[in-house]
Write a protein that holds these residues in place. Sequence first.
Motif, PDB file in Angstrom:
ATOM      1  N   GLU A 248     -69.504  44.675 -77.504  1.00 31.04           N
ATOM      2  CA  GLU A 248     -69.788  46.045 -77.063  1.00 31.04           C
ATOM      3  C   GLU A 248     -70.377  46.866 -78.200  1.00 31.04           C
ATOM      4  OE1 GLU A 248     -67.629  49.645 -74.597  1.00 31.04           O
ATOM      5  OE2 GLU A 248     -66.940  47.585 -74.419  1.00 31.04           O
ATOM      6  N   ASP A 298     -69.664  57.734 -73.189  1.00 32.96           N
ATOM      7  CA  ASP A 298     -70.225  56.902 -74.252  1.00 32.96           C
ATOM      8  C   ASP A 298     -71.313  57.650 -75.014  1.00 32.96           C
ATOM      9  OD1 ASP A 298     -68.547  54.777 -73.689  1.00 32.96           O
ATOM     10  OD2 ASP A 298     -69.887  53.982 -72.160  1.00 32.96           O
ATOM     11  N   GLU A 312     -73.147  55.924 -69.507  1.00 40.73           N
ATOM     12  CA  GLU A 312     -72.093  54.924 -69.556  1.00 40.73           C
ATOM     13  C   GLU A 312     -72.711  53.624 -70.063  1.00 40.73           C
ATOM     14  OE1 GLU A 312     -68.313  52.878 -68.642  1.00 40.73           O
ATOM     15  OE2 GLU A 312     -69.016  54.812 -69.412  1.00 40.73           O
ATOM     16  N   LYS A 314     -72.175  49.576 -71.133  1.00 41.07           N
ATOM     17  CA  LYS A 314     -71.305  48.425 -70.923  1.00 41.07           C
ATOM     18  C   LYS A 314     -71.841  47.211 -71.672  1.00 41.07           C
ATOM     19  CE  LYS A 314     -68.305  50.216 -68.061  1.00 41.07           C
ATOM     20  NZ  LYS A 314     -66.898  50.417 -68.465  1.00 41.07           N
ATOM     21  N   ARG A 315     -71.012  46.156 -71.744  1.00 43.12           N
ATOM     22  CA  ARG A 315     -71.460  44.908 -72.339  1.00 43.12           C
ATOM     23  C   ARG A 315     -72.504  44.256 -71.439  1.00 43.12           C
ATOM     24  NH1 ARG A 315     -67.166  40.970 -75.139  1.00 43.12           N
ATOM     25  NH2 ARG A 315     -69.160  40.039 -75.716  1.00 43.12           N
ATOM     26  N   ARG A 318     -71.927  42.995 -67.681  1.00 44.04           N
ATOM     27  CA  ARG A 318     -71.335  43.892 -66.688  1.00 44.04           C
ATOM     28  C   ARG A 318     -72.400  44.396 -65.726  1.00 44.04           C
ATOM     29  NH1 ARG A 318     -66.356  45.986 -68.259  1.00 44.04           N
ATOM     30  NH2 ARG A 318     -66.355  46.941 -66.189  1.00 44.04           N
ATOM     31  N   SER A 323     -71.727  50.952 -62.706  1.00 40.12           N
ATOM     32  CA  SER A 323     -71.256  51.808 -63.797  1.00 40.12           C
ATOM     33  C   SER A 323     -71.729  53.246 -63.657  1.00 40.12           C
ATOM     34  CB  SER A 323     -71.717  51.244 -65.144  1.00 40.12           C
ATOM     35  OG  SER A 323     -71.172  49.954 -65.354  1.00 40.12           O
ATOM     36  N   GLN A 326     -69.013  55.772 -63.100  1.00 36.90           N
ATOM     37  CA  GLN A 326     -68.306  56.345 -64.242  1.00 36.90           C
ATOM     38  C   GLN A 326     -69.076  57.527 -64.814  1.00 36.90           C
ATOM     39  OE1 GLN A 326     -65.197  55.488 -65.349  1.00 36.90           O
ATOM     40  NE2 GLN A 326     -65.430  57.347 -66.553  1.00 36.90           N
ATOM     41  N   ASN A 359     -76.376  48.312 -69.863  1.00 33.50           N
ATOM     42  CA  ASN A 359     -75.666  47.342 -70.694  1.00 33.50           C
ATOM     43  C   ASN A 359     -76.551  46.846 -71.834  1.00 33.50           C
ATOM     44  OD1 ASN A 359     -77.469  45.669 -69.383  1.00 33.50           O
ATOM     45  ND2 ASN A 359     -75.940  44.426 -68.354  1.00 33.50           N
TER      46      ASN A 359
END
Length: 732
Positions: A248, A298, A312, A314-315, A318, A323, A326, A359
Amino acid sequence: MAQGPRRSANFQFLEPHDALLGALGAQAELYFADDPSTALIKLRQFGEVLARRAAALLGEFTSPEASQLDLINRLRDQGVLTPQVRQLFHDLRRAGNAAAHEAKGSHADALHQLKMARELGVWFHRAFKDKNFKPGPFIPPSDAANESRAMASELEKLRGEVSKARLSVEQAQALAEAEARQRLSLEERLHRDQEERAVWQGLAEDYERKLNAHLSQVQAQAEAKPADQLKLIADQAQEAAEHLDLSEADTRRIIDGQLRTAGWEANSLEMTFQAGARPQKGRNLAIAEWPTANGPADYVLFSGLDVLGVVEAKRKRRDVMASIEQSKRYSEGFEVRGDEQLVGGPWGKHRVPFLFATNGRPYLKQLEQKSGIWFLDARRSTNHPRALQGWCTPDGLRELLRQDQERAEAALRTEPTDYLGLRDYQLKAIAAVEQALEDGRRQALVAMATGTGKTRTFIGLIYRLIKTARFRRVLFIVDRTALGEQAMSAFEHAVLEELKTFTQIFDVKGFEDLRPAAETKLHFATVQGMLKRILYPSQDEDRPQVDDYDCIVIDECHRGYTLDREMSDVELTFRDQGDYISQYRRVLESFDAVKIGLTATPALHTTEIFGDPVYQYSYREAVIDGWLVDHEPPIRITTDLSSKGIHFKAGEKVAALNRETQQLDLIHLPDELDFDVVDFNRKVQTENFNKVVCDELARQIDPNDDGKTLIFCATDEHADLVVKLLKAALDE
């Protein structure tokens, strides 16, 4: 006498491929603590050697003078590099250039690029030697004297991963050497480092002199391999890319770079709310870990003191689309904590207008929900998230924020049409497109028969869309320069309001302009020219941004464009987007824009992209309405040559066109040659055949008639011949 230098636990697996790769990786680690800028330069060189070797192994190493950008593009075009591997190569190149030319480079930058260089090395090893290679954990280099708190935390985490892992013998030995070095006095450590750097530098310089000759040998071996064998290697490289292992923290650093490329200041290690980062006038900041009532976002995007977006992150693996939910929560829970300002909200529950999720993985059409940058304009509850191929720029978001779609659509409904001087069916076409836009469609197709005034119709449509601020900038795409010049001329001469033309009212850019200016409202480009700017920019600054245009109009959108080829389930796991998608569609999807296609003959691939036409006006309707003249019954001209073909015997003397000199050379044919009528005027040209056809045309055509006759020719040379023969036939 100095002892041999330490081998790098992170890069030594590459030495069987190329000792220089191991040397450059080790040098970068040695310079990391004291001189991170030099470490980044060494890593740029590492990326260059890696790309040159990959190109040679695939028969693509054409010249030692080829730039790294050219090599990366060549490997991409051969289907070797996925978008993510390509991005890692570009990031190494950019970081090294900034270090070399601007003395830029922090310890955090050097640490991140060390990890990414190692990932590229692992990819290379899996692609060209051992697809099941397991590299073990990344072993962090010696501590930096002035490491930040955030970087110290990352180093500690990396050391923890090393302590838990089973290391190879080589890695354990290297780690023991590093720990022994820490026990030396500062003076002893500096002395040893200087010796090791000198030895590595000498080895690197000696090997660099021999490298090009060696790569030429590898290139020759690759060229001798069958094409299907090279394809298997490229496929393995694609498959190896799917196993890149990015944490991440790695993903955040990659996103930082993407944001900086789009014009934002971003550093998720140091530019955080906890570290004291706050919005400032005159700066476009992506501040990490910004607190909201629903948890820390983030990133929050600020232009000056105005909050424009939340992100947002993510890795890699994902799902990105999911997402965005979020990001919605961050927008709903955003609270003013200082000087920052809300700019027009709330919009329902949302206090921040633009929402993003990513991501870090570049956009891939066949993995759309797990790649790209997902974007939602939260100001309207009816908007849906969509995937973008790049980040919106600060200027783009500010301009989007100023746009009021409801007001623009209301203005379109009341905007008069008398001044356009259009026919009723042309006005219906405009109304159909505007209604499709109001219904929320982002693709629209208009089908109007040839000769019914498509260009004039779209001059009126584009003028209305720009005048009412429904769109801020339109890209007008053609597939041939001649068509674009005709369209530009029409925009220059068609009078609209107050006896002014479009080009007199708005700023218009032409084919020679690489990028639009801030005030530009219409930009003309060819598909080929725009593709070159997107895929082969001379420098990164020339590459168009995702929000340069918010509407694209494609003239004659059926021509020259191929349907996306189908992909198997196996290919889906590792094929690059460029491997299966048409170049045409790639241009359209590079921008966050509404697409409007204009055609006389909607083909299957056209409706695949734009959907079914929102308006159609056929040739038969135009004839019935009296706008077009019906064609006469067809007449088929059959000649002796068209029915029997052309046959040349072996040894026969024929005239062959030399394309370089444009001269006819007399040659003796080594073998027999046969040509059917489909080859006439392309592969073989015969004056007698064309003379018979032109004589018959002259008998059928009355030059004094009001009708039109279109004659289609195969090549420029064929057209010149037909003009000469038809003039002679008409004179006779």
